[in-house]
Design a protein around this motif. Structure first.
Motif, short mmCIF file in Angstrom:
data_model
loop_
_atom_site.label_atom_id
_atom_site.label_comp_id
_atom_site.label_asym_id
_atom_site.label_seq_id
_atom_site.Cartn_x
_atom_site.Cartn_y
_atom_site.Cartn_z
N LEU A 1 -21.89 -16.89 -39.25
CA LEU A 1 -20.58 -16.28 -39.45
C LEU A 1 -20.44 -15.62 -40.82
O LEU A 1 -19.39 -15.02 -41.10
CB LEU A 1 -19.47 -17.33 -39.27
N TYR A 2 -21.45 -15.72 -41.65
CA TYR A 2 -21.35 -15.14 -42.99
C TYR A 2 -21.17 -13.62 -42.88
O TYR A 2 -21.94 -12.93 -42.20
CB TYR A 2 -22.62 -15.45 -43.80
N GLU B 1 -12.05 -20.12 -32.27
CA GLU B 1 -11.09 -20.03 -33.36
C GLU B 1 -9.96 -21.00 -33.10
O GLU B 1 -9.46 -21.10 -31.97
CB GLU B 1 -10.56 -18.59 -33.48
N TYR C 1 -18.63 -19.26 -30.27
CA TYR C 1 -17.81 -18.89 -31.42
C TYR C 1 -16.35 -19.00 -31.00
O TYR C 1 -15.91 -18.30 -30.07
CB TYR C 1 -18.14 -17.48 -31.89
N HIS D 1 -18.75 -12.11 -41.36
CA HIS D 1 -17.93 -11.71 -40.22
C HIS D 1 -16.46 -11.73 -40.64
O HIS D 1 -16.00 -12.67 -41.29
CB HIS D 1 -18.15 -12.67 -39.04
N PRO D 2 -15.69 -10.69 -40.27
CA PRO D 2 -14.28 -10.63 -40.70
C PRO D 2 -13.44 -11.82 -40.23
O PRO D 2 -12.48 -12.19 -40.91
CB PRO D 2 -13.78 -9.31 -40.09
N ARG D 3 -13.78 -12.43 -39.12
CA ARG D 3 -13.01 -13.58 -38.65
C ARG D 3 -13.20 -14.80 -39.56
O ARG D 3 -12.39 -15.73 -39.53
CB ARG D 3 -13.42 -13.96 -37.22
N TYR E 1 -24.83 -7.86 -28.77
CA TYR E 1 -25.75 -8.99 -28.91
C TYR E 1 -26.86 -8.91 -27.86
O TYR E 1 -26.62 -8.56 -26.70
CB TYR E 1 -24.99 -10.31 -28.74
N ASP F 1 -28.15 -9.76 -36.92
CA ASP F 1 -27.06 -10.34 -36.12
C ASP F 1 -26.24 -9.24 -35.46
O ASP F 1 -25.89 -8.24 -36.10
CB ASP F 1 -26.15 -11.19 -37.00
N HIS F 2 -25.92 -9.45 -34.19
CA HIS F 2 -25.05 -8.53 -33.45
C HIS F 2 -23.99 -9.35 -32.72
O HIS F 2 -24.17 -10.54 -32.47
CB HIS F 2 -25.85 -7.70 -32.44
N TRP F 3 -22.89 -8.67 -32.36
CA TRP F 3 -21.76 -9.37 -31.76
C TRP F 3 -21.28 -8.63 -30.51
O TRP F 3 -21.54 -7.45 -30.33
CB TRP F 3 -20.61 -9.48 -32.77
N ASP G 1 -16.64 -15.17 -28.74
CA ASP G 1 -17.99 -14.65 -28.51
C ASP G 1 -18.88 -15.81 -28.08
O ASP G 1 -18.57 -16.98 -28.33
CB ASP G 1 -18.56 -13.98 -29.76
#
Length: 323
Positions: free
Chosen positions: A95-96, A155, A153, A98-100, A27, A21-23, A79
């Motif tokens: 999302l596992y 929030e 993604y 991920h800091p968010r 990505y 996984d990349h963000w 994202d």
């Protein structure tokens, strides 16, 4: 998006791009909008989005392109992954780790093979024979992954969440409602439609909702305006942030005044002692970033006044973005 050409080389390329996984700018979508990779029947395009770190963003078809503009215009979106592989085998929620999403209760993804088996359509899941070689010691039949459209993604007050958009040109391209919610699908059904049902169930396993998005359901003037604004969202404004904020406030005061936008830009440029082109750029970026709220459901043209917002875009399309 259904599979088109299944080869060992394409399978390896998809896994090389998507296995880890990349963000943001890192990505890499599974399929690129290039003559070598884009399906011949699509209108493919690659565009650079500042919100995504300036990386190339690949879309296939005008409906997907305009859906991407709408998604990127939403301030709650942080994202956006196009061309996300649907993993055949189990894996963690996207999302596992991920800091968010720290502390969030995230269900794992069961994988398309498990979903197809559960739905009684395992025989319809695409597979490919991989001959023996460096990757496999003996010939193996392996599942070939489906490819999704847009994975958003966002929030909200409750935290970060993922949302799957299944994009088509018009609403009646989708399954009738009764079939979409059926537990089983006719084994003789159309592969494209079967893939849509399977995709929805795949994401539901992880608590990710699928939203059907029809490109023609996006207001014509809105999508034209968003495209025009998007063309300028990545340009760099070489002014101190405080000055940009002040110039944006000047434009805000002119919204609803009835003065033609270009005349407003001329006046703002003169007061701020900047070029007119730079003033127009700040105007367009202010609208794109939702710092300036004009009516995007009518044509935005520099030879017309800046009309006050009548309906918030995300009041009109809010349900498309809900958890």
């Amino acid at each position: 998006m259904a599979n088109r050409v299944m080869t060992e080389a394409r399978l390896a390329r998809i896994y090389d791009r998507q296995w880890v996984d990349h963000w943001g700018r890192d990505y890499v979508p599974s399929v690129w909008a290039t003559p070598q990779e884009a399906p011949g029947w699509t209108w493919a395009s690659a565009m650079e989005a500042a919100k995504l770190g300036g990386r190339a963003f690949h879309t296939f078809g005008k409906a997907e392109e305009y859906a991407a503009y709408l998604a990127l215009h939403n301030n709650r979106l942080w994202d956006l992954h196009e061309g996300r592989m649907l993993f055949p085998r189990p894996r963690a929620h996207f999302l596992y780790g991920h800091p968010r999403a720290a502390g969030a209760d995230l269900r794992p993804i069961a994988g398309t093979v498990a979903v197809a088996d559960r739905m009684g359509i395992l025989a319809k899941h695409p597979t490919i024979l991989v001959p023996s070689g460096s990757r496999t010691p003996a010939p193996m039949v392996v599942p070939f992954p489906y490819i999704g459209d847009l994975l958003l993604y966002l929030e909200d007050e409750a935290g970060a969440y993922a949302l799957n958009w299944n994009v088509t040109d018009k609403g009646d391209d989708y399954f009738p409602r009764g079939v979409k919610h059926a537990r089983k699908v006719d084994a003789q059904g159309d592969d494209e439609r079967i893939s849509k049902v399977l995709e929805k169930a795949y994401y539901e396993d992880a608590g990710i909702r699928t939203q059907n998005v029809a490109g023609r359901s996006i207001d014509f003037d809105l999508r034209c305006n968003l495209r025009e604004l998007f063309l300028h969202q990545k340009e760099v404004v070489r002014l101190p942030r405080e000055q940009t904020i002040e110039i944006t406030s000047m434009f805000r005061a002119a919204i609803g005044s009835g003065v033609v936008a270009y005349e407003v830009a001329e006046e703002v440029a003169a007061k701020a002692k900047i070029g007119e082109e730079l003033a127009i750029l700040i105007l367009k970026q202010g609208i794109w970033n939702r710092e300036l709220r004009i009516d995007l459901f009518r044509p935005f043209l520099m030879d017309k006044p800046l009309h006050s917002e009548v309906c918030d875009v995300f009041d009109r399309y809010g349900t498309w973005f809900r958890r």
